[in-house]
Design a protein around this motif. Sequence first.
Motif, PDB file in Angstrom:
ATOM      1  N   PRO A  90      29.257  51.861  47.390  1.00  9.73           N
ATOM      2  CA  PRO A  90      30.396  52.221  46.551  1.00  9.73           C
ATOM      3  C   PRO A  90      31.260  53.298  47.216  1.00  9.73           C
ATOM      4  N   ALA A  91      32.570  53.093  47.169  1.00  9.29           N
ATOM      5  CA  ALA A  91      33.512  54.079  47.705  1.00  9.29           C
ATOM      6  C   ALA A  91      33.563  55.276  46.756  1.00  9.29           C
ATOM      7  N   PRO A  92      33.600  56.493  47.295  1.00 12.81           N
ATOM      8  CA  PRO A  92      33.567  57.676  46.435  1.00 12.81           C
ATOM      9  C   PRO A  92      34.855  57.915  45.638  1.00 12.81           C
ATOM     10  N   PHE A  93      35.970  57.329  46.063  1.00 14.51           N
ATOM     11  CA  PHE A  93      37.242  57.638  45.413  1.00 14.51           C
ATOM     12  C   PHE A  93      37.928  56.443  44.766  1.00 14.51           C
ATOM     13  N   SER A  94      37.221  55.335  44.649  1.00 15.80           N
ATOM     14  CA  SER A  94      37.823  54.165  44.002  1.00 15.80           C
ATOM     15  C   SER A  94      36.711  53.318  43.382  1.00 15.80           C
ATOM     16  N   HIS A  95      37.097  52.259  42.734  1.00 10.16           N
ATOM     17  CA  HIS A  95      36.134  51.360  42.084  1.00 10.16           C
ATOM     18  C   HIS A  95      35.850  50.145  42.962  1.00 10.16           C
ATOM     19  N   THR A  96      35.774  50.365  44.269  1.00  8.14           N
ATOM     20  CA  THR A  96      35.488  49.303  45.215  1.00  8.14           C
ATOM     21  C   THR A  96      34.316  49.719  46.095  1.00  8.14           C
TER      22      THR A  96
END
Length: 103
Positions: A90-96
């Motif tokens: 999981p990317a820390p700054f988005s929902h991707t």
Amino acid sequence: MALKKTYSKDKKTCNVTFTVTAEAAQGAKTITIAGDFNSWSSTETPLKKSAKDGSFSVKLALETGREYQFRYLLDGSRWENDWAADKYIPAPFSHTDNSVVIC
């Protein structure tokens, strides 16, 4: 998409060729790669387009014993993961998710 890894004789450097196939490029004119290895710069590391098959690629020398998160940026507006990544997190700054290459 593809990741090709080769290691230096002393095993301290992992040379990774990041490739985006013509199919995956979906008609993109430019592709860059952003990740841990270039401070997530969306402009610093462009991929070169192959005249033969329309794919894009870049070869980077990375330190072994590490995992690197990355994503591709197509035409400066569309983010894509690598279909052949070693794993996704999981990317820390988005929902991707981000692609990961393990060296």
